[in-house]
Design a protein around this motif. Structure first.
Motif, short mmCIF file in Angstrom:
data_model
loop_
_atom_site.label_atom_id
_atom_site.label_comp_id
_atom_site.label_asym_id
_atom_site.label_seq_id
_atom_site.Cartn_x
_atom_site.Cartn_y
_atom_site.Cartn_z
N ILE B 10 -19.75 48.35 33.25
CA ILE B 10 -20.26 49.70 33.50
C ILE B 10 -19.59 50.29 34.74
N GLN B 11 -19.47 49.48 35.81
CA GLN B 11 -18.85 49.97 37.04
C GLN B 11 -17.38 50.34 36.80
N SER B 12 -16.67 49.51 36.02
CA SER B 12 -15.24 49.80 35.87
C SER B 12 -15.05 51.01 34.95
N GLU B 13 -15.92 51.15 33.97
CA GLU B 13 -15.89 52.36 33.12
C GLU B 13 -16.26 53.58 33.97
N ASN B 14 -17.24 53.42 34.87
CA ASN B 14 -17.62 54.53 35.75
C ASN B 14 -16.45 54.95 36.65
N ASP B 15 -15.74 53.95 37.19
CA ASP B 15 -14.58 54.24 38.06
C ASP B 15 -13.50 54.99 37.29
N ARG B 16 -13.28 54.59 36.04
CA ARG B 16 -12.24 55.22 35.22
C ARG B 16 -12.56 56.70 35.01
#
Lengths: 223, 223
Positions: B10-16
């Motif tokens: 979720i965090q890495s998708e949020n960062d993207r």
């Protein structure tokens, strides 16, 4: 597993462990409150004022929830409570598992009353049963009079709403009636108390409420 | 997948998605602040006071985050902002995806400045990049002077900390120096401002800070 499925599984696991906590609390004959509020609404100050009035005659346990530090536990210990500080290390609410682990370090034998002070957060703790008898929301006047409808879940879930910091009302624009009306829309059964933990105004009614709750619980367990 | 793995995803998708938002903001040449605080610290009141001073000369967009109600959007619209209200429906923070969806409904063409008012929560929004230039924490004096160490993540992440409600200091026990010292331990680079959005005290320095930020951003985009 999707995020929603994981959340459901976490909730149902939380409920299961909460039932275990509830059995432990009931076996010990203690009355248990789970106090939820924004950061800085005065949860610890209310506990200090409560301990000042009850610690001489009751054995009071406090389970403190915070992301970091032992500050709140130090404060309530200084007023005569025993108990345990839980540090969630970033977690935004207490879970029943954290409370179960804390109960492993607490002797409930002599205890009459247990307060669980949740992490300062008006959102995430709302739906997590910890095994308490009463879920209580604390709202301070300085947070503004528009909060219930903006944070509906906790006002829907809590059976008691306590407004704190009424001593600051002369310096604020705050419509107490509006707040109470919104709380009753979200939860018509909710009880509402107004007080200042700092000046003591309204504390008699709060102490009476706690003592009535203890009596009610004792009667239920004996009945 | 475990909960930790899901959170990471979720965090890495949020960062993207946040990077996509940042490109959109940069293409539009706007300066963007993500404002984070407890419920009732005065985020919307600060925006109202800011709009009163800047709405005549700047085109200001506000993206409002709340669990429920359009109350905050109504307030800033009345002071001259355009923008969108996001209702998270229980969600405890804004995500970059929610902001991306909101951007689909906003014309950034004429905009100079964008404020994102996050959900009232001092915990969960801390680590979610929304594509902003500045993550800012607002802390009100009435919340007590022990908050930074108890909620360390947001003070570590925010490059600006604003203390609000200094007009109430005469009625409180509050050690401003202690708060600032704790903030600097958590984040030595943090800038700190003190103000009362209600009385206007300290607002000049805040407005100057915003205008400097806009100039800095413009220079970066042009350089």
């Amino acid at each position: 597993m999707s995020r929603v499925e994981i959340e459901k599984k976490i909730q149902s696991e939380n409920d299961r462990v909460a039932e275990g906590n509830r059995r432990i609390f009931n076996d010990a004959g203690v009355f248990v409150l789970n106090i939820i509020s924004s950061p800085g609404s005065g949860k610890t100050t209310l506990l200090e004022a409560t301990l000042d009035r009850l610690a001489d005659k009751l054995n009071i346990v406090v389970i403190e929830g915070d992301i970091s530090t032992e500050r709140d536990m130090d404060r309530v210990r200084a007023r005569g409570a025993s108990g345990v500080q839980i540090n969630t290390g970033g977690g935004c609410h207490l879970s029943s598992r954290m409370v179960a682990d804390a109960l492993g370090k607490i002797d409930l034998g002599p205890a009459d009353l247990v307060f669980i002070e949740n992490v300062g957060n008006l959102v995430c703790p709302s739906t997590y049963d910890l095994g308490e008898d009463v879920r209580m929301v604390l709202l301070s006047t300085t947070e503004g009079d528009d909060k219930p409808m903006k944070y509906p879940a906790i006002f829907h879930e809590a059976s008691l709403a306590v407004m704190n910091k009424i001593d600051l009302l002369p310096h604020l624009t705050y419509d107490m009636e509006k707040v109470e009306k919104e709380i009753r829309v979200l939860n018509p059964e909710s009880e509402i108390l107004r007080l200042s933990a700092l000046t003591g105004e309204g504390m008699d009614a709060w102490i009476e409420w706690v003592e009535n709750g203890m009596r009610r619980k004792k009667a239920e367990l004996e009945g």
